[in-house]
Design a protein around this motif. Structure first.
Motif: not given
Length: 151
Positions: A36-64
């Protein structure tokens, strides 16, 4: 099926002829197993006290495509101590068997500690372990550890 599953660049010519030349030394046709292709981290931040938000996106191969049968997204945190980085701890509340669920928020209920530094990593888990993606995350991208906001 494919013949030996080696890309043309491994034969030095970069051409289909080079691929055929290289394959004749490696034997029979067989099914290629592509991680599987390594995903891409798009968000890693602490927006509120004692809280952490994490988001990511899949990545695809150019061919195949990958031969991974998707099981789930897996997320792990590593806490920073005065003496160095701690072990990676899987975050069950962020792991997801749903391809479209690619955001999660961790809180004190997940074990986060206020004013503490963390790294995150994410990878694709497949039905066959050998096809899991490589992890990506804040450390891989050279980011500083994220400090959770104070209470």
């Amino acid at each position: 099926t494919d013949r030996c599953c080696m890309p043309p660049s491994d034969y030095g010519t970069g051409s289909v002829d080079g691929r055929n030349e290289g394959c004749k030394y490696h034997g029979e046709e067989r099914i290629c197993e592509v991680k599987a292709r390594t995903p891409m981290l798009t968000q890693f931040e602490s927006l509120a006290p004692n809280e952490m938000t994490i988001s990511w996106e899949p990545r695809y191969y150019l061919t195949g495509s990958t031969t991974c049968i998707f099981l789930e997204w897996r997320v792990a945190l590593s806490r920073f101590y005065e003496w160095g980085e701690g072990p990676w701890d899987t975050q069950p509340s962020c792991n997801s068997p749903y391809w479209d669920r690619r955001t999660c928020t961790l809180t004190y209920e997940d074990g986060l500690i206020s004013m503490t530094k963390y790294h995150v990593q994410i990878y694709v888990a497949c039905a066959q372990v050998k096809l899991h993606s490589r992890p990506t995350g804040s450390k891989v991208l050279g980011q500083e550890p994220l400090t959770t906001r104070p209470w």
